[in-house]
Motif scaffolding. Structure first.
Motif, PDB file in Angstrom:
ATOM      1  N   HIS A 335       0.806  -1.225   0.000  1.00  0.00           N
ATOM      2  CA  HIS A 335       0.000   0.000   0.000  1.00  0.00           C
ATOM      3  C   HIS A 335       0.836   1.270   0.000  1.00  0.00           C
ATOM      4  CE1 HIS A 335      -3.015  -2.963   0.777  1.00  0.00           C
ATOM      5  NE2 HIS A 335      -2.568  -3.203   1.988  1.00  0.00           N
ATOM      6  N   ASP A 350      -1.437   1.314  -6.038  1.00  0.00           N
ATOM      7  CA  ASP A 350      -2.050   1.411  -4.709  1.00  0.00           C
ATOM      8  C   ASP A 350      -1.135   2.199  -3.775  1.00  0.00           C
ATOM      9  OD1 ASP A 350      -2.988   1.006  -2.121  1.00  0.00           O
ATOM     10  OD2 ASP A 350      -2.578  -1.149  -2.104  1.00  0.00           O
ATOM     11  N   SER A 352      -2.580   3.580  -0.850  1.00  0.00           N
ATOM     12  CA  SER A 352      -3.575   3.826   0.186  1.00  0.00           C
ATOM     13  C   SER A 352      -2.965   4.451   1.432  1.00  0.00           C
ATOM     14  CB  SER A 352      -4.280   2.514   0.550  1.00  0.00           C
ATOM     15  OG  SER A 352      -5.309   2.718   1.476  1.00  0.00           O
ATOM     16  N   THR A 355      -2.397   9.053   3.399  1.00  0.00           N
ATOM     17  CA  THR A 355      -3.568   9.423   4.193  1.00  0.00           C
ATOM     18  C   THR A 355      -3.642  10.913   4.491  1.00  0.00           C
ATOM     19  OG1 THR A 355      -2.358   8.913   6.228  1.00  0.00           O
ATOM     20  CG2 THR A 355      -3.709   7.154   5.280  1.00  0.00           C
ATOM     21  N   MET A 431     -15.521   0.951  -3.624  1.00  0.00           N
ATOM     22  CA  MET A 431     -14.213   0.817  -4.250  1.00  0.00           C
ATOM     23  C   MET A 431     -14.279   0.122  -5.610  1.00  0.00           C
ATOM     24  SD  MET A 431     -11.097   1.729  -4.112  1.00  0.00           S
ATOM     25  CE  MET A 431     -10.672   2.144  -2.417  1.00  0.00           C
ATOM     26  N   LEU A 450      -4.586   5.211  -6.649  1.00  0.00           N
ATOM     27  CA  LEU A 450      -5.274   5.371  -5.367  1.00  0.00           C
ATOM     28  C   LEU A 450      -4.320   6.094  -4.420  1.00  0.00           C
ATOM     29  CD1 LEU A 450      -7.632   4.741  -3.378  1.00  0.00           C
ATOM     30  CD2 LEU A 450      -6.374   2.656  -2.779  1.00  0.00           C
ATOM     31  N   PRO A 452      -5.488   8.586  -1.606  1.00  0.00           N
ATOM     32  CA  PRO A 452      -6.715   9.223  -1.123  1.00  0.00           C
ATOM     33  C   PRO A 452      -6.555  10.603  -0.501  1.00  0.00           C
ATOM     34  CG  PRO A 452      -6.623   6.913  -0.512  1.00  0.00           C
ATOM     35  CD  PRO A 452      -5.265   7.262  -1.020  1.00  0.00           C
ATOM     36  N   SER A 456      -9.017   6.604   6.275  1.00  0.00           N
ATOM     37  CA  SER A 456      -9.885   5.573   5.691  1.00  0.00           C
ATOM     38  C   SER A 456     -11.085   5.196   6.546  1.00  0.00           C
ATOM     39  CB  SER A 456      -9.046   4.309   5.458  1.00  0.00           C
ATOM     40  OG  SER A 456      -8.533   3.836   6.706  1.00  0.00           O
ATOM     41  N   TYR A 463      -6.113   1.852   6.419  1.00  0.00           N
ATOM     42  CA  TYR A 463      -5.681   2.055   5.034  1.00  0.00           C
ATOM     43  C   TYR A 463      -5.289   0.742   4.366  1.00  0.00           C
ATOM     44  CZ  TYR A 463      -0.714   1.660   6.337  1.00  0.00           C
ATOM     45  OH  TYR A 463       0.516   1.198   6.778  1.00  0.00           O
ATOM     46  N   ARG A 466      -8.402  -0.655   2.869  1.00  0.00           N
ATOM     47  CA  ARG A 466      -8.754   0.162   1.693  1.00  0.00           C
ATOM     48  C   ARG A 466      -7.896  -0.232   0.494  1.00  0.00           C
ATOM     49  NH1 ARG A 466      -8.454   6.483   2.661  1.00  0.00           N
ATOM     50  NH2 ARG A 466      -6.257   5.981   2.956  1.00  0.00           N
ATOM     51  N   GLY A 467      -6.601  -0.388   0.720  1.00  0.00           N
ATOM     52  CA  GLY A 467      -5.712  -0.804  -0.363  1.00  0.00           C
ATOM     53  C   GLY A 467      -6.025  -2.197  -0.858  1.00  0.00           C
ATOM     54  N   PHE A 470      -8.966  -2.029  -3.154  1.00  0.00           N
ATOM     55  CA  PHE A 470      -8.560  -1.502  -4.459  1.00  0.00           C
ATOM     56  C   PHE A 470      -7.893  -2.591  -5.293  1.00  0.00           C
ATOM     57  CE2 PHE A 470      -5.069   0.348  -6.996  1.00  0.00           C
ATOM     58  CZ  PHE A 470      -5.795   1.174  -7.853  1.00  0.00           C
TER      59      PHE A 470
END
Length: 479
Positions: A335, A350, A352, A355, A431, A450, A452, A456, A463, A466-467, A470
């Motif tokens: 990530h 990615d 993620s 932040t 996503m 990605l 962001p 998250s 995160y 989130r990654g 993705f």
């Protein structure tokens, strides 16, 4: 043999990843330990039971961590507080400690003071802080030190616990130490061999109270440095912190730059990482350390991380070949500008971990053209500077998350020609839809990124999740 903590009444503020080890170490050193913790959830109760079985007193839910004035005061007899790094300095517990003349340390301060305890080797610390890039830089540094044949570990705000590193059975030659601004705030006597502040941008201001206080806590990492204070030539604020630091006689300021280095700097020349700081006659000579292609991935901000790690390693006397070998051996964590796949000529990346806006800015600078997936919890951030700087690189943007409107408005002001897809949803299923929309906007040769610029927790646990979402959505595209 009795320690300085034998018989001392110590209050540990907070359980968790730092409080539990601190309580165990102090108890093992003969201290009378009381742990206070506001939370009384299942995890806290489990940790409390583990400590109570050892003979540690634990108080759960007594208001010690509260921000209100009604919180409990100091446990009776307290002579020292060791706090979890996340506890704000404004907590009533600390006001009571100040009034009573009781010192407050963090777990980093405790670890620093325990170096060499029990006859162990007191390994020097090479310290890394900054708003972004700390973990990657520390891991690169540990890889370089290991390539030089040194016993080392990445510790601190990452990997091995600092307390475990200084009290465990392994005797290290040198430690690569990641330190957050929280940890530095509570570490008044830390004196590193050499240290770096990678960069400074507004972050955690709710904890520190102001940008000035945040910067001052970051700058603590330079206090008492012995060999080198490493700073970012592109970030004047980091050099200002070096100028303000009280260091040992002979300690040098060493810069790192993505451009051609001057004397006492590391930089980049024709695809090579070069050293003009730790060489003979640095006004005339330079030492090749590695190729830019040895850095994984070779994005600009990651090259800067590699130069910072190399500077600390060179300050410790590591040979040039070990810098090259260590960078080649380094694999970044997930990530962090991680290439997921190429689908129909489009790269999907990615990041993620980006932040905040500073991290996203670095990520956006690494690619062109970009379809940008962004949004989440803004944490009080504004996005005008980020969008204005990246506008020319953007093919399109797909926005998700609770605070996506802030980014949409910044795009309207600074990049009105960029097509924007605003997904009005904050569930995890957003996503896959975001990735599909990004694919529609992208053209062969583009990067779907990605990054962001937001936290998250509005949609995902962290995160990492989130990654992962993705990456899974990207894999579904190619299926």
């Amino acid at each position: 043999m009795p320690s300085e903590f034998s018989g001392k009444h110590v209050t540990v503020a907070g359980l968790g990843v730092s409080g539990v080890p601190a309580a165990k170490v102090l108890h093992g050193l003969g201290a009378h330990v009381t742990v206070v913790n506001d939370g009384a959830d299942e995890r806290a109760r489990t940790q409390a039971a583990e400590l109570e079985a050892l003979g540690v007193t634990v108080r759960l839910g007594d208001g010690a961590a509260s921000d209100s004035g009604s919180a409990a005061g100091l446990p009776e007899g307290t002579e020292l507080i060791v706090t979890a790094p996340g506890w704000k300095p404004t907590k009533p517990l600390f006001a009571a400690a100040e009034q009573a003349g009781v010192p407050v340390w963090g777990d980093v301060e405790l670890a620093w003071r325990l170096r060499g305890h029990g006859g162990r080797k007191a390994a020097p610390w090479l310290a890394v802080t900054g708003t972004n890039g700390k973990t990657t830089t520390v891991q690169m540094l540990a890889s370089i030190l290991a390539a030089a044949g040194l016993r080392t570990a990445a510790v601190g705000n990452i990997g091995v616990s600092l307390l475990d590193a200084v009290t465990g059975d392994t005797e290290y030659d040198v430690l690569a130490v990641e330190l957050s601004s929280y940890q530095l705030h509570w570490a008044p006597s830390l004196r590193a061999h050499s240290a770096v502040v990678l960069n400074l941008a507004a972050d955690h201001l709710d904890w520190h109270g102001s940008m000035e206080a945040y910067a001052a806590d970051k700058g603590r990492v330079y206090e008492g440095n012995q060999v080198a204070c490493v700073y970012n030539v592109a970030d004047r604020a980091t050099e200002d912190l070096v100028r303000a630091a009280d260091v040992e006689e002979g300690c040098r300021a060493v810069g790192f730059t993505l451009g051609t280095p001057g004397p006492s700097q590391l930089g980049v020349v024709e695809g090579l990482l070069v050293d003009r700081a730790f060489v003979e006659d640095r006004h005339k000579n330079a030492q090749e350390l590695a190729e830019v292609s040895d850095v994984n991935p070779p994005a600009p901000h990651n090259i800067a991380n590699a130069l910072a790690a190399a500077a600390l390693a060179r300050a410790y006397g590591v040979p040039a070949a070990a810098v090259r070998d260590g960078l080649r051996a380094f694999t970044p964590d997930a990530h962090r500008i991680a290439h997921v796949a190429d689908v129909d000529g489009v790269a999907y990346v990615d990041d993620s971990k980006a932040t905040n806006t500073h991290a996203a800015e670095a990520s956006l600078a690494a690619y062109e053209p970009i379809v940008w997936i962004a949004g989440g919890l803004a944490k009080g951030a504004t996005f005008d500077g980020l969008v204005a700087g990246a506008a020319k690189r953007l093919r399109g943007a797909v926005l998700i998350g609770a605070d996506r409107a802030l980014i949409r408005e910044a795009l309207a002001r600074h990049a009105p020609e960029v097509p924007v897809v605003d997904l009005d949803r904050t569930d995890t299923g957003a996503m896959p839809q975001a990735v599909r929309e990004a694919r529609r906007l992208a053209e062969p040769g583009d990067t779907v990124l990605l990054a962001p610029a937001c936290a998250s927790m509005d949609m995902f646990t962290n995160y990492n999740k989130r990654g992962d979402a993705f990456a899974e959505a990207v894999r579904e595209l190619g299926a």
